[in-house]
Write a protein that holds these residues in place. Structure first.
Motif, PDB file in Angstrom:
ATOM      1  N   LYS A  74      13.379  24.739  -2.517  1.00  0.00           N
ATOM      2  CA  LYS A  74      14.747  24.477  -2.037  1.00  0.00           C
ATOM      3  C   LYS A  74      14.767  23.451  -0.904  1.00  0.00           C
ATOM      4  CE  LYS A  74      16.925  27.867  -4.360  1.00  0.00           C
ATOM      5  NZ  LYS A  74      17.325  27.438  -5.692  1.00  0.00           N
ATOM      6  N   ASP A  75      13.576  22.978  -0.493  1.00  0.00           N
ATOM      7  CA  ASP A  75      13.515  22.120   0.701  1.00  0.00           C
ATOM      8  C   ASP A  75      12.910  20.757   0.397  1.00  0.00           C
ATOM      9  OD1 ASP A  75      10.947  22.966   0.196  1.00  0.00           O
ATOM     10  OD2 ASP A  75      10.465  23.461   2.284  1.00  0.00           O
ATOM     11  N   ASN A  76      13.049  20.292  -0.854  1.00  0.00           N
ATOM     12  CA  ASN A  76      12.457  19.000  -1.228  1.00  0.00           C
ATOM     13  C   ASN A  76      12.956  17.852  -0.358  1.00  0.00           C
ATOM     14  OD1 ASN A  76      10.832  19.881  -3.440  1.00  0.00           O
ATOM     15  ND2 ASN A  76      12.660  20.079  -4.682  1.00  0.00           N
ATOM     16  N   GLU A  77      14.278  17.833  -0.116  1.00  0.00           N
ATOM     17  CA  GLU A  77      14.867  16.720   0.650  1.00  0.00           C
ATOM     18  C   GLU A  77      14.337  16.706   2.085  1.00  0.00           C
ATOM     19  OE1 GLU A  77      17.397  17.856  -2.769  1.00  0.00           O
ATOM     20  OE2 GLU A  77      16.682  19.007  -1.040  1.00  0.00           O
ATOM     21  N   ALA A  78      14.278  17.894   2.702  1.00  0.00           N
ATOM     22  CA  ALA A  78      13.781  17.986   4.082  1.00  0.00           C
ATOM     23  C   ALA A  78      12.315  17.572   4.153  1.00  0.00           C
ATOM     24  CB  ALA A  78      13.965  19.410   4.609  1.00  0.00           C
ATOM     25  N   ARG A  79      11.535  17.981   3.158  1.00  0.00           N
ATOM     26  CA  ARG A  79      10.110  17.626   3.147  1.00  0.00           C
ATOM     27  C   ARG A  79       9.910  16.138   2.854  1.00  0.00           C
ATOM     28  NH1 ARG A  79       7.661  21.394  -1.036  1.00  0.00           N
ATOM     29  NH2 ARG A  79       5.677  20.408  -0.514  1.00  0.00           N
ATOM     30  N   SER A  80      10.762  15.570   2.003  1.00  0.00           N
ATOM     31  CA  SER A  80      10.697  14.123   1.736  1.00  0.00           C
ATOM     32  C   SER A  80      11.054  13.337   3.000  1.00  0.00           C
ATOM     33  CB  SER A  80      11.640  13.749   0.593  1.00  0.00           C
ATOM     34  OG  SER A  80      11.222  14.359  -0.616  1.00  0.00           O
ATOM     35  N   ALA A 134      10.677  14.390   6.077  1.00  0.00           N
ATOM     36  CA  ALA A 134       9.558  14.555   7.023  1.00  0.00           C
ATOM     37  C   ALA A 134       8.417  13.600   6.682  1.00  0.00           C
ATOM     38  CB  ALA A 134       9.066  16.007   7.005  1.00  0.00           C
ATOM     39  N   LEU A 135       8.180  13.413   5.379  1.00  0.00           N
ATOM     40  CA  LEU A 135       7.142  12.468   4.957  1.00  0.00           C
ATOM     41  C   LEU A 135       7.514  11.043   5.365  1.00  0.00           C
ATOM     42  CD1 LEU A 135       4.446  12.152   3.323  1.00  0.00           C
ATOM     43  CD2 LEU A 135       5.886  11.633   1.336  1.00  0.00           C
ATOM     44  N   ALA A 136       8.790  10.689   5.192  1.00  0.00           N
ATOM     45  CA  ALA A 136       9.265   9.356   5.595  1.00  0.00           C
ATOM     46  C   ALA A 136       9.063   9.156   7.096  1.00  0.00           C
ATOM     47  CB  ALA A 136      10.735   9.190   5.227  1.00  0.00           C
ATOM     48  N   GLU A 137       9.397  10.194   7.853  1.00  0.00           N
ATOM     49  CA  GLU A 137       9.260  10.122   9.311  1.00  0.00           C
ATOM     50  C   GLU A 137       7.802   9.863   9.701  1.00  0.00           C
ATOM     51  OE1 GLU A 137      11.950  12.378  12.595  1.00  0.00           O
ATOM     52  OE2 GLU A 137      11.276  13.503  10.849  1.00  0.00           O
ATOM     53  N   LYS A 138       6.906  10.555   9.010  1.00  0.00           N
ATOM     54  CA  LYS A 138       5.476  10.425   9.300  1.00  0.00           C
ATOM     55  C   LYS A 138       4.952   9.040   8.896  1.00  0.00           C
ATOM     56  CE  LYS A 138       1.159  12.474   7.701  1.00  0.00           C
ATOM     57  NZ  LYS A 138       0.622  13.430   6.719  1.00  0.00           N
ATOM     58  N   LYS A 139       5.298   8.603   7.696  1.00  0.00           N
ATOM     59  CA  LYS A 139       4.749   7.352   7.159  1.00  0.00           C
ATOM     60  C   LYS A 139       5.369   6.104   7.785  1.00  0.00           C
ATOM     61  CE  LYS A 139       1.909   9.116   4.102  1.00  0.00           C
ATOM     62  NZ  LYS A 139       0.457   8.904   4.214  1.00  0.00           N
ATOM     63  N   LEU A 140       6.631   6.219   8.241  1.00  0.00           N
ATOM     64  CA  LEU A 140       7.323   5.038   8.784  1.00  0.00           C
ATOM     65  C   LEU A 140       7.264   4.975  10.308  1.00  0.00           C
ATOM     66  CD1 LEU A 140      10.480   5.009   6.450  1.00  0.00           C
ATOM     67  CD2 LEU A 140       8.391   3.641   6.229  1.00  0.00           C
ATOM     68  N   ALA A 141       6.707   6.001  10.920  1.00  0.00           N
ATOM     69  CA  ALA A 141       6.586   6.008  12.387  1.00  0.00           C
ATOM     70  C   ALA A 141       5.798   4.775  12.815  1.00  0.00           C
ATOM     71  CB  ALA A 141       5.867   7.268  12.840  1.00  0.00           C
ATOM     72  N   GLY A 142       6.318   4.074  13.802  1.00  0.00           N
ATOM     73  CA  GLY A 142       5.634   2.873  14.284  1.00  0.00           C
ATOM     74  C   GLY A 142       6.015   1.618  13.530  1.00  0.00           C
ATOM     75  N   ARG A 143       6.737   1.778  12.409  1.00  0.00           N
ATOM     76  CA  ARG A 143       7.160   0.591  11.652  1.00  0.00           C
ATOM     77  C   ARG A 143       8.578   0.161  12.025  1.00  0.00           C
ATOM     78  NH1 ARG A 143       4.476   0.242   5.778  1.00  0.00           N
ATOM     79  NH2 ARG A 143       2.643   1.515   6.149  1.00  0.00           N
ATOM     80  N   THR A 144       9.302   1.050  12.701  1.00  0.00           N
ATOM     81  CA  THR A 144      10.680   0.726  13.080  1.00  0.00           C
ATOM     82  C   THR A 144      11.078   1.602  14.263  1.00  0.00           C
ATOM     83  OG1 THR A 144      12.919   0.396  12.240  1.00  0.00           O
ATOM     84  CG2 THR A 144      11.775   2.387  11.471  1.00  0.00           C
ATOM     85  N   PRO A 170       0.812  -1.224   0.000  1.00  0.00           N
ATOM     86  CA  PRO A 170       0.000   0.000   0.000  1.00  0.00           C
ATOM     87  C   PRO A 170       0.849   1.280   0.000  1.00  0.00           C
ATOM     88  CG  PRO A 170      -0.856  -1.570   1.601  1.00  0.00           C
ATOM     89  CD  PRO A 170       0.452  -2.118   1.123  1.00  0.00           C
ATOM     90  N   LEU A 171       1.964   1.245   0.755  1.00  0.00           N
ATOM     91  CA  LEU A 171       2.837   2.419   0.809  1.00  0.00           C
ATOM     92  C   LEU A 171       3.557   2.621  -0.532  1.00  0.00           C
ATOM     93  CD1 LEU A 171       3.879   4.761   2.427  1.00  0.00           C
ATOM     94  CD2 LEU A 171       5.511   3.237   3.560  1.00  0.00           C
ATOM     95  N   LYS A 172       3.981   1.523  -1.144  1.00  0.00           N
ATOM     96  CA  LYS A 172       4.591   1.618  -2.488  1.00  0.00           C
ATOM     97  C   LYS A 172       3.617   2.263  -3.465  1.00  0.00           C
ATOM     98  CE  LYS A 172       7.765  -2.319  -2.254  1.00  0.00           C
ATOM     99  NZ  LYS A 172       8.053  -3.679  -2.747  1.00  0.00           N
ATOM    100  N   HIS A 173       2.356   1.840  -3.364  1.00  0.00           N
ATOM    101  CA  HIS A 173       1.339   2.393  -4.271  1.00  0.00           C
ATOM    102  C   HIS A 173       1.172   3.900  -4.029  1.00  0.00           C
ATOM    103  CE1 HIS A 173      -2.211   2.668  -6.771  1.00  0.00           C
ATOM    104  NE2 HIS A 173      -2.811   3.306  -5.774  1.00  0.00           N
ATOM    105  N   GLU A 174       1.100   4.274  -2.764  1.00  0.00           N
ATOM    106  CA  GLU A 174       0.916   5.688  -2.386  1.00  0.00           C
ATOM    107  C   GLU A 174       2.086   6.545  -2.911  1.00  0.00           C
ATOM    108  OE1 GLU A 174       0.489   8.137   1.786  1.00  0.00           O
ATOM    109  OE2 GLU A 174       0.060   5.987   1.825  1.00  0.00           O
ATOM    110  N   LEU A 175       3.298   6.022  -2.747  1.00  0.00           N
ATOM    111  CA  LEU A 175       4.480   6.759  -3.206  1.00  0.00           C
ATOM    112  C   LEU A 175       4.557   6.772  -4.734  1.00  0.00           C
ATOM    113  CD1 LEU A 175       6.990   5.482  -0.515  1.00  0.00           C
ATOM    114  CD2 LEU A 175       6.185   7.832  -0.761  1.00  0.00           C
ATOM    115  N   SER A 176       4.175   5.678  -5.353  1.00  0.00           N
ATOM    116  CA  SER A 176       4.188   5.613  -6.826  1.00  0.00           C
ATOM    117  C   SER A 176       3.319   6.708  -7.432  1.00  0.00           C
ATOM    118  CB  SER A 176       3.695   4.249  -7.311  1.00  0.00           C
ATOM    119  OG  SER A 176       4.576   3.236  -6.893  1.00  0.00           O
ATOM    120  N   VAL A 177       2.204   7.001  -6.789  1.00  0.00           N
ATOM    121  CA  VAL A 177       1.318   8.068  -7.268  1.00  0.00           C
ATOM    122  C   VAL A 177       2.071   9.405  -7.272  1.00  0.00           C
ATOM    123  CG1 VAL A 177      -0.791   9.390  -6.753  1.00  0.00           C
ATOM    124  CG2 VAL A 177      -0.802   6.886  -6.583  1.00  0.00           C
ATOM    125  N   LEU A 178       2.828   9.662  -6.209  1.00  0.00           N
ATOM    126  CA  LEU A 178       3.619  10.900  -6.141  1.00  0.00           C
ATOM    127  C   LEU A 178       4.652  10.948  -7.270  1.00  0.00           C
ATOM    128  CD1 LEU A 178       4.339  11.212  -2.287  1.00  0.00           C
ATOM    129  CD2 LEU A 178       2.670  12.500  -3.636  1.00  0.00           C
TER     130      LEU A 178
END
Length: 200
Positions: free
Chosen positions: A68-74, A76-86, A10-18
């Motif tokens: 100029k902040d794509n990496e930081a925002r990416s 932050a998204l990883a932090e949000k989506k992966l929280a609780g998975r590791t 499901p997460l792969k699908h969500e990211l693929s859309v982006l």
């Protein structure tokens, strides 16, 4: 938590859309798939292949050529989506790898294995620089299309600065494996690109 994959379907699908978003001519799903193929090829060299895979999936998730902040925002998204998975430490390594793609300089980790994984991850991201001349030219054209809003003189000056920054480094690639495989070709490609820009 231990048995769940970091990146499930499901997460792969969500990211693929982006990655299929409008205006992504290079920073697209094809770039992610190319990196995942390299991660697979070098899997035996990776200490935590799943963390590297997660960093690959998220590193360009947010991409706006005007920002100029794509990496930081990416990250932050990883932090949000992966929280609780590791655990927090591993998540911190993943986000540090993502943020490091802004400069392609190694993040500071105490753990040598984490440094090695980050080095391989960053090299995978830059492998396109050492691709065949045709593939490199297609990459350059795709990036130019992503920056279609930038006028030609500004584009040439900006691209010139980026290429000179990489060519000025003692090494473009962090790992011996990638240096042997891609360094010479990358330098040839970028030197040719500089000549084409007409500013060298």
């Amino acid at each position: 938590m231990e048995n769940e994959p970091l990146i499930d379907e499901p997460l792969k699908h969500e990211l693929s859309v982006l990655y299929r978003g409008e205006g992504r001519h290079y920073h697209s799903l094809a770039h992610i798939e190319a990196m995942l193929a390299l991660a697979d090829a070098y899997r035996a060299s990776l200490h935590d292949p799943e963390a590297v895979e997660a960093a690959i999936w998220f590193h360009d998730a947010i991409y706006d050529s005007r920002a100029k902040d794509n990496e930081a925002r990416s990250a932050a998204l990883a932090e949000k989506k992966l929280a609780g998975r590791t655990d927090a430490q591993r998540l911190g390594r993943i986000t540090a790898m993502i943020i490091a793609t802004a400069t392609h300089e190694l993040p500071h980790f105490d753990d040598e294995n984490a440094v090695r994984d980050a080095a391989l991850f960053l090299d995978m991201d830059l492998a396109i620089l050492g691709a065949t001349a045709d593939a490199f030219d297609a990459y350059e054209q795709a990036v130019r299309r992503e920056y279609g809003w930038v006028e030609e003189p500004m584009w040439r000056a900006g691209r010139n600065a980026v290429l000179r920054n990489f060519l000025g480094r003692p090494r473009i690639f962090h790992t011996e494996e990638f240096r042997q495989r891609f360094e010479a070709q990358a330098r040839q490609n970028m030197a040719r690109s500089l000549t084409a820009l007409g500013l060298s």
